[in-house]
Design a protein around this motif. Structure first.
Motif, PDB file in Angstrom:
ATOM      1  N   PHE A 136      34.248  36.807 -46.364  1.00 26.75           N
ATOM      2  CA  PHE A 136      34.139  36.112 -47.640  1.00 26.75           C
ATOM      3  C   PHE A 136      35.474  35.516 -48.091  1.00 26.75           C
ATOM      4  O   PHE A 136      35.525  34.812 -49.081  1.00 26.75           O
ATOM      5  N   ALA A 137      36.550  35.822 -47.382  1.00 24.38           N
ATOM      6  CA  ALA A 137      37.863  35.284 -47.733  1.00 24.38           C
ATOM      7  C   ALA A 137      38.069  33.960 -47.021  1.00 24.38           C
ATOM      8  O   ALA A 137      37.827  33.830 -45.824  1.00 24.38           O
ATOM      9  N   ALA A 138      38.529  32.971 -47.766  1.00 25.22           N
ATOM     10  CA  ALA A 138      38.770  31.643 -47.197  1.00 25.22           C
ATOM     11  C   ALA A 138      40.176  31.604 -46.618  1.00 25.22           C
ATOM     12  O   ALA A 138      41.095  31.009 -47.185  1.00 25.22           O
ATOM     13  N   LYS A 139      40.357  32.250 -45.466  1.00 23.27           N
ATOM     14  CA  LYS A 139      41.654  32.309 -44.817  1.00 23.27           C
ATOM     15  C   LYS A 139      41.490  32.071 -43.322  1.00 23.27           C
ATOM     16  O   LYS A 139      40.459  32.411 -42.743  1.00 23.27           O
ATOM     17  N   LEU A 140      42.527  31.495 -42.721  1.00 20.13           N
ATOM     18  CA  LEU A 140      42.560  31.250 -41.291  1.00 20.13           C
ATOM     19  C   LEU A 140      43.875  31.774 -40.722  1.00 20.13           C
ATOM     20  O   LEU A 140      44.860  31.925 -41.445  1.00 20.13           O
ATOM     21  N   VAL A 141      43.871  32.030 -39.418  1.00 24.09           N
ATOM     22  CA  VAL A 141      45.077  32.437 -38.712  1.00 24.09           C
ATOM     23  C   VAL A 141      45.353  31.389 -37.649  1.00 24.09           C
ATOM     24  O   VAL A 141      44.486  31.076 -36.830  1.00 24.09           O
ATOM     25  N   VAL A 142      46.576  30.837 -37.653  1.00 27.13           N
ATOM     26  CA  VAL A 142      46.963  29.787 -36.718  1.00 27.13           C
ATOM     27  C   VAL A 142      48.003  30.332 -35.747  1.00 27.13           C
ATOM     28  O   VAL A 142      48.576  31.407 -35.949  1.00 27.13           O
ATOM     29  N   ASP A 143      48.236  29.569 -34.673  1.00 23.60           N
ATOM     30  CA  ASP A 143      49.081  30.044 -33.576  1.00 23.60           C
ATOM     31  C   ASP A 143      50.548  29.649 -33.721  1.00 23.60           C
ATOM     32  O   ASP A 143      51.276  29.574 -32.735  1.00 23.60           O
ATOM     33  N   ARG A 144      51.010  29.377 -34.899  1.00 20.08           N
ATOM     34  CA  ARG A 144      52.415  29.067 -35.145  1.00 20.08           C
ATOM     35  C   ARG A 144      52.931  30.036 -36.200  1.00 20.08           C
ATOM     36  O   ARG A 144      52.284  30.239 -37.223  1.00 20.08           O
ATOM     37  N   GLY A 145      54.118  30.613 -35.915  1.00 24.54           N
ATOM     38  CA  GLY A 145      54.668  31.590 -36.827  1.00 24.54           C
ATOM     39  C   GLY A 145      56.136  31.368 -37.092  1.00 24.54           C
ATOM     40  O   GLY A 145      56.652  30.237 -37.031  1.00 24.54           O
ATOM     41  N   ASP A 146      56.824  32.472 -37.364  1.00 27.43           N
ATOM     42  CA  ASP A 146      58.238  32.407 -37.735  1.00 27.43           C
ATOM     43  C   ASP A 146      59.090  31.805 -36.617  1.00 27.43           C
ATOM     44  O   ASP A 146      60.053  31.092 -36.871  1.00 27.43           O
ATOM     45  N   MET A 147      58.725  32.077 -35.355  1.00 31.45           N
ATOM     46  CA  MET A 147      59.507  31.547 -34.239  1.00 31.45           C
ATOM     47  C   MET A 147      59.373  30.030 -34.120  1.00 31.45           C
ATOM     48  O   MET A 147      60.209  29.379 -33.501  1.00 31.45           O
ATOM     49  N   ALA A 148      58.305  29.455 -34.673  1.00 30.71           N
ATOM     50  CA  ALA A 148      58.133  27.997 -34.660  1.00 30.71           C
ATOM     51  C   ALA A 148      58.669  27.339 -35.915  1.00 30.71           C
ATOM     52  O   ALA A 148      58.507  26.124 -36.089  1.00 30.71           O
ATOM     53  N   GLY A 149      59.286  28.122 -36.797  1.00 30.16           N
ATOM     54  CA  GLY A 149      59.846  27.551 -38.014  1.00 30.16           C
ATOM     55  C   GLY A 149      58.906  27.514 -39.193  1.00 30.16           C
ATOM     56  O   GLY A 149      59.187  26.820 -40.182  1.00 30.16           O
ATOM     57  N   VAL A 150      57.797  28.228 -39.129  1.00 28.81           N
ATOM     58  CA  VAL A 150      56.841  28.252 -40.230  1.00 28.81           C
ATOM     59  C   VAL A 150      57.340  29.204 -41.304  1.00 28.81           C
ATOM     60  O   VAL A 150      57.779  30.322 -41.009  1.00 28.81           O
TER      61      VAL A 150
END
Length: 305
Positions: A136-150
């Motif tokens: 029920f939560a409108a959230k996604l997980v993507v494949d870019r994180g802190d190492m990619a500068g996010v």
């Protein structure tokens, strides 16, 4: 002297060799005559008609056995061919679906590459890994994180508009909170007249809502809402939503304004994470109250005396 002799009914006919010569000569004559004048053709035809039932009875069991064997062999071959064709059809369908999916992804990537942020090199392309554990939560997980500068707070868009913002960052992945998340605010502005408002999400599979809009606010159906940029998080001018319905009830202090998101929140695999972050100036210091100003003035005069 008496000579023993055989009885009359034991007397033998012509010698076998004589009979062979007679019949051989007769056959040779008939052969020559038939070759010349075809005199035995009616006899041959009559004999063929007479012997046909016997030939049929003699050969039919073998023919039936051959036909039965051919039927089973053909049936097995047809089943194998049918199975092979079904496998090839399924494989071709799978390849066709894969090609269609790749074509759609290629079109989406081209659209993302055509956005102004991507053309300026201010975006990070990210692929959706999975939805949040809470359905029920409108959230996604993507494949870019802190190492990619996010970084937390960065805006996520697609080719049509705002998708959400980064709310949690891991070394190799990041969590995106969609604008449809419950009580997720987005400062917006009406393109038609520049009216500022705040857009809130109502949860997955629910429309967006503009809250705290007075009954006389100039917002109509089909108005386009873009980010106003007054919060320092969302760059100004990004498409956010389109007004779907405006309900003005005299019994309520505010109008109910339902909106549809401009972006395809649940359809794409690739999104663009913007690197644009506005540096907001520090808010001005509050002015001292009148009593504090008067006390400060008296203290300054006493010091002067």
């Amino acid at each position: 002297m008496q000579v023993n002799s055989q009885p009359a009914f034991f007397k033998q006919g012509p010698k076998p060799f004589s009979l062979l010569l007679i019949y051989g000569s007769l056959s040779l004559v008939l052969l020559l005559v038939d070759m010349r004048w075809q005199v035995l053709q009616p006899v041959r035809r009559a004999v063929s008609y007479a012997l046909y039932p016997i030939e049929w009875l003699a050969t039919e069991p073998l023919s039936v056995a051959h036909r039965v064997g051919d039927f089973f062999v053909t049936q097995t071959a047809l089943q194998q061919e049918n199975r092979r064709l079904q496998d090839e059809r399924l494989l071709a369908n799978a390849q066709l679906l894969r090609m269609q999916q790749l074509q759609m992804e290629n079109q989406q990537l081209k659209a993302l590459a055509a956005t102004p942020a991507a053309s300026r090199g201010n975006g990070i392309l990210a692929e959706v890994l999975y939805n949040d554990r809470d359905p029920f939560a409108a959230k996604l997980v993507v494949d870019r994180g802190d190492m990619a500068g996010v970084k937390p707070g960065q805006v996520v868009i697609d080719a049509l508009g705002v998708v959400g913002q980064i709310t949690r960052v891991q070394p190799l992945s990041a969590e995106v909170t969609l604008i449809s998340h419950k009580n997720q605010p987005v400062p917006v502005q009406v393109v038609r007249n520049g009216l500022r408002a705040v857009l809130f999400g109502l949860g997955r599979e629910n429309p967006l809502e503009v809250r705290f809009a007075p009954l006389n606010s100039d917002i109509r159906a089909d108005d386009v809402l873009v980010t106003s940029g007054i919060d320092g998080t969302y760059p100004a001018g990004l498409p956010v939503a389109k007004v779907a319905r405006v309900d003005r009830n005299a019994g309520s202090a505010f109008a109910r304004i339902a909106c549809e998101p401009a972006a395809d929140l649940d359809k794409h695999r690739f999104f663009l994470i913007l690197n644009e972050q506005r540096v907001m100036p520090a808010p001005p210091e509050p002015e001292p109250e009148a009593g504090a100003r008067a006390g400060k003035g008296r203290r300054s005069r006493r010091g002067a005396d």
